[in-house]
Structure formats: structure tokens, C-alpha cells
Enzyme design. Sequence first.
Site, PDB file in Angstrom:
ATOM      1  N   GLY A  49       0.834  -1.193   0.000  1.00  8.18           N
ATOM      2  CA  GLY A  49       0.000   0.000   0.000  1.00  8.18           C
ATOM      3  C   GLY A  49       0.869   1.244   0.000  1.00  8.18           C
ATOM      4  N   CYS A  95       5.469  -0.037   7.318  1.00  8.80           N
ATOM      5  CA  CYS A  95       5.150   1.123   6.494  1.00  8.80           C
ATOM      6  C   CYS A  95       6.381   1.499   5.693  1.00  8.80           C
ATOM      7  CB  CYS A  95       4.738   2.296   7.392  1.00  8.80           C
ATOM      8  SG  CYS A  95       4.320   3.798   6.491  1.00  8.80           S
ATOM      9  N   LEU A  96       6.198   1.810   4.435  1.00  7.33           N
ATOM     10  CA  LEU A  96       7.328   2.225   3.597  1.00  7.33           C
ATOM     11  C   LEU A  96       7.979   3.500   4.134  1.00  7.33           C
ATOM     12  CD1 LEU A  96       5.881   1.420   0.077  1.00  7.33           C
ATOM     13  CD2 LEU A  96       7.760   0.275   1.258  1.00  7.33           C
ATOM     14  N   HIS A 137      -4.844   1.726   7.303  1.00  8.47           N
ATOM     15  CA  HIS A 137      -3.474   2.245   7.433  1.00  8.47           C
ATOM     16  C   HIS A 137      -3.217   3.359   6.402  1.00  8.47           C
ATOM     17  CE1 HIS A 137       1.046   1.555   7.891  1.00  8.47           C
ATOM     18  NE2 HIS A 137       0.973   2.253   6.774  1.00  8.47           N
ATOM     19  N   HIS A 141      -2.743   7.790   6.592  1.00 11.21           N
ATOM     20  CA  HIS A 141      -1.714   8.660   5.997  1.00 11.21           C
ATOM     21  C   HIS A 141      -2.328   9.961   5.483  1.00 11.21           C
ATOM     22  CE1 HIS A 141       2.027   6.410   6.079  1.00 11.21           C
ATOM     23  NE2 HIS A 141       1.453   5.322   5.594  1.00 11.21           N
TER      24      HIS A 141
HETATM   25  C1  QAP Z   1       0.757  -0.982   5.072  1.00 12.74           C
HETATM   26  O1  QAP Z   1       2.927  -1.274   4.237  1.00 12.74           O
HETATM   27  C2  QAP Z   1       0.499  -2.276   5.807  1.00 12.74           C
HETATM   28  O2  QAP Z   1       9.603  -1.762   6.729  1.00 12.74           O
HETATM   29  C3  QAP Z   1       1.587  -1.133   3.835  1.00 12.74           C
HETATM   30  O3  QAP Z   1      11.635  -2.205   5.038  1.00 12.74           O
HETATM   31  C4  QAP Z   1       1.554  -3.070   6.266  1.00 12.74           C
HETATM   32  O4  QAP Z   1       3.605  -1.922   2.204  1.00 12.74           O
HETATM   33  C5  QAP Z   1      -0.762  -2.687   6.050  1.00 12.74           C
HETATM   34  C6  QAP Z   1       7.701  -2.222   3.664  1.00 12.74           C
HETATM   35  C7  QAP Z   1       1.303  -4.253   6.941  1.00 12.74           C
HETATM   36  C8  QAP Z   1      -1.016  -3.886   6.716  1.00 12.74           C
HETATM   37  C9  QAP Z   1       0.014  -4.668   7.150  1.00 12.74           C
HETATM   38  C10 QAP Z   1       8.007  -1.974   4.982  1.00 12.74           C
HETATM   39  C11 QAP Z   1       8.746  -2.460   2.777  1.00 12.74           C
HETATM   40  C12 QAP Z   1       6.323  -2.200   3.161  1.00 12.74           C
HETATM   41  C13 QAP Z   1       9.315  -1.991   5.433  1.00 12.74           C
HETATM   42  C14 QAP Z   1       3.892  -1.687   3.364  1.00 12.74           C
HETATM   43  C15 QAP Z   1      10.367  -2.224   4.531  1.00 12.74           C
HETATM   44  C16 QAP Z   1      10.073  -2.463   3.213  1.00 12.74           C
HETATM   45  C17 QAP Z   1       5.246  -1.784   3.904  1.00 12.74           C
HETATM   46 CO    CO Z   2       2.303   3.431   5.584  1.00 16.91          CO
END
Ligand code: QAP
Ligand code: CO
Length: 173
Positions: A49, A95-96, A137, A141
Site C-alpha cells: 500500500g 510502512c514504507l 493504514h 496517511h
Molecule cells: C501498510 O505497508 C500495511 O519496513 C503497507 O523495510 C503493512 O507496504 C498494512 C515495507 C502491513 C497492513 C500490514 C516496509 C517495505 C512495506 C518496510 C507496506 C520495509 C520495506 C510496507
Molecule cells: Co504506511
Amino acid sequence: MALLEILEFPDARLRTKATPMAPEEIQDPSLQTMIDNMLETMYDAPGIGLAASQINYHKRLVVIDVSDEGDDPMVFINPEVEPLTEEQETMKEGCLSVPGFYEEVTRPERVRVNAIGRDGKAFTMEAEGLLAVCIQHELDHLEGKLFVDYISPLKRTRIRKKLEKQHKQAASA
Ligand code: QAP
Ligand code: CO
């Protein structure tokens, strides 16, 4: 297409409240390019996301793909979410904009979303499980809210300090 730079916590710009997209903006062909670039940036990460706020574009626009194959891109313009149940679900979120950190967050288990798709048409959908978590989530943002706002201040401070240190090192490298 192009990869966009993702803002990282504790960047103050992540706290900006996004504004609704006007009909002229939704019809503008440049929005299709922005959506493609956001999807490319999300898939490249890889992530499930990405909200426009994370790439410093403060409009109500989100892309999500929670499919295993990464072949189900979803686009939400001017999304509104409402919980459908009192039931709550706890999931480990990342989270990115907070790379390398994952913490448990509790949110409503089922939600209804009203939004406009990339075709400019309004739609309604109900979601549960990972998709419901991801929608909530990403919509956070747009309000300038991050998943770390739900965890203990101690954990949040630790994450902030570690990321600030990384950012300083990256800047002097
Ligand atoms: C939100 O998050 C989300 O730490 C989206 O080093 C996450 O795409 C909703 C990501 C989990 C529900 C469950 C995170 C990539 C990606 C990192 C993501 C990373 C590389 C997160
Ligand atoms: Co995020």
C-alpha cells in the site's frame, strides 16, 4: 514510468492533511501517470500500500495491492471509510515510511469504503482481513497519521532515533 521518493518518519511533511481531489483533477490525464508511478514505486519497494502523502503529494489518493501475485492493483480516490463491526483485529504493521520496523496495531476488523476508481467512477466495497487493515493504514496517511502513533511513546521514540541516525549517516555518506 518513474520511481518516486518516499518520505520517511519523522519527516514533518508526513503530518500534512491531504485535500480531496477536484473533478477536473480526477479527469486530468496527468493523474493516470501519477497513479502508475505510485504503483511502480509500491511494487518496487516492495509494498502492499502507498498513500500519496508518502510521496509528498497531499491529495486524497491511495494505491493498494494485497494479492499474493501482485497483480491486483486497487486505486482509491477521495476514499471514505466506516467500520462495519465493533470487533477489533490486531495485526503486525509496517510502512514504507518507517522502513525496517513492524509493530502490532489494533483496528476494526471489517470496513466499508466509498471511493472513486482510476476510471473516475464511484464505487463501494467491503473489506476484511489484510485488505481492511491496509485500507485503514493508508487512509490514516491522508490524515497525517502513522502506525507508530498507535504504539507506546517509548517504542515510537526509539524508532524515531534509529531512523534519524540512519538519515544522518545517509546524508554524510
Ligand atoms: C501498510 O505497508 C500495511 O519496513 C503497507 O523495510 C503493512 O507496504 C498494512 C515495507 C502491513 C497492513 C500490514 C516496509 C517495505 C512495506 C518496510 C507496506 C520495509 C520495506 C510496507
Ligand atoms: Co504506511
